[in-house]
Design an enzyme around this catalytic site. Structure first.
Site, PDB file in Angstrom:
ATOM      1  N   THR A   1       0.819  -1.208   0.000  1.00 56.78           N
ATOM      2  CA  THR A   1       0.000   0.000   0.000  1.00 56.78           C
ATOM      3  C   THR A   1       0.856   1.263   0.000  1.00 56.78           C
ATOM      4  O   THR A   1       0.544   2.246  -0.678  1.00 56.78           O
ATOM      5  CB  THR A   1      -0.924   0.013   1.232  1.00 56.78           C
ATOM      6  OG1 THR A   1      -1.727  -1.169   1.215  1.00 56.78           O
ATOM      7  CG2 THR A   1      -1.825   1.233   1.233  1.00 56.78           C
ATOM      8  N   GLU A   2       1.951   1.230   0.743  1.00 57.91           N
ATOM      9  CA  GLU A   2       2.789   2.421   0.881  1.00 57.91           C
ATOM     10  C   GLU A   2       3.628   2.715  -0.357  1.00 57.91           C
ATOM     11  O   GLU A   2       3.724   3.869  -0.781  1.00 57.91           O
ATOM     12  CB  GLU A   2       3.730   2.255   2.087  1.00 57.91           C
ATOM     13  CG  GLU A   2       3.042   2.263   3.435  1.00 57.91           C
ATOM     14  CD  GLU A   2       2.574   3.656   3.840  1.00 57.91           C
ATOM     15  OE1 GLU A   2       2.932   4.622   3.158  1.00 57.91           O
ATOM     16  OE2 GLU A   2       1.862   3.760   4.839  1.00 57.91           O
ATOM     17  N   SER A   3       4.243   1.689  -0.934  1.00 56.95           N
ATOM     18  CA  SER A   3       5.231   1.952  -1.990  1.00 56.95           C
ATOM     19  C   SER A   3       5.157   1.013  -3.180  1.00 56.95           C
ATOM     20  O   SER A   3       5.941   1.156  -4.104  1.00 56.95           O
ATOM     21  CB  SER A   3       6.644   1.848  -1.398  1.00 56.95           C
ATOM     22  OG  SER A   3       6.905   0.508  -0.999  1.00 56.95           O
TER      23      SER A   3
END
Length: 241
Positions: free
Chosen positions: A147-149
């Site tokens: 989700t983040e990267s």
């Protein structure tokens, strides 16, 4: 007085030279259409379609291999880090600051998830090591990284969050990270921070993820009832990843 009208039979009209020419032209066009439906023509159309499909697959593969710097320049979403400083340390962020995860570069409030990159065996080993070191579920770590990267170790948000788990510089420094773009340092530190958030909120995953995204100060002050839409979307994306 009645008048009787009898029908008069007319002889059929004779075909003119023009009529014969039109008939010949129609027959020629019909033969041409039928010829185009031949197996050879159908095979040629299928070959052309396959060539277009190959070109599409090549373009898609080139897009998936685009590095993080090029993705930053494209319309879409690069998830952004939003952690406060560690528990017990000074909170340097403004309490009511909006969340920065999932904010589209175009300014849209609707997050658009980038296509995840292929997870390498080396990355899986780092995730397993971080999970074992901090008593965490490796699947949760994968979901946060995705989700983040999107598994891009060079990811950097406009707000300054860096690396796989999108650590803000202050948070990374407090966690002892010397190179936030080093996959092992980033994942180990991000997992440690997430472990501390889970401990802070007695294992409540929603509170921990909300604090990871929105900041501990905001969660402590407002709770989950006043979560911004972007943070709600963030929680859903992590759970669905």
């Amino acid at each position: 007085m009645s008048i009787k009208i009898e029908s008069i039979g007319l002889p059929p009209a004779a075909r003119t030279v023009s009529d014969k020419k039109n008939s010949t032209d129609f027959e020629g066009r019909l033969r041409q259409v039928l010829a185009e439906q031949s197996p050879q023509a159908a095979a040629a159309r299928q070959a052309q379609l396959k060539m277009h499909m190959c070109q599409l697959e090549l373009a898609r593969s080139l897009f998936e291999e685009t590095d993080g710097a090029e993705l930053d320049a494209m319309p879409g979403t690069i998830p952004i880090g939003g952690q406060d400083s560690l528990d017990g340390l000074t909170d340097r962020r403004i309490f009511d600051s909006p969340p920065t995860h999932g904010r589209a570069l175009t300014g849209s409030s609707s997050p658009v998830t980038a296509a995840p990159r292929v997870q390498s065996p080396a990355m899986e080993q780092i995730i397993q090591q971080a999970a074992a070191s901090h008593d965490m579920d490796p699947e949760l770590i994968r979901s946060v990284i995705r989700t983040e990267s999107a598994f891009d170790p060079k990811a950097k948000s406009p707000a300054g969050a860096q690396g796989l788990m999108q650590l803000m510089p202050d948070t990374a420094a407090e966690l002892g990270v010397t190179d936030p773009f080093d996959p092992e340092q980033n994942v180990m530190a991000g997992t440690r921070y997430l472990r501390q958030l889970l401990d802070r909120y007695d294992g409540d995953l929603d509170h921990a993820l909300a604090a990871y995204n929105w900041g501990m100060g905001n969660v402590d002050r407002h709770g989950l009832e006043r979560l911004p839409e972007e943070t709600r979307n963030y929680l859903a994306r992590v759970r669905q990843s």
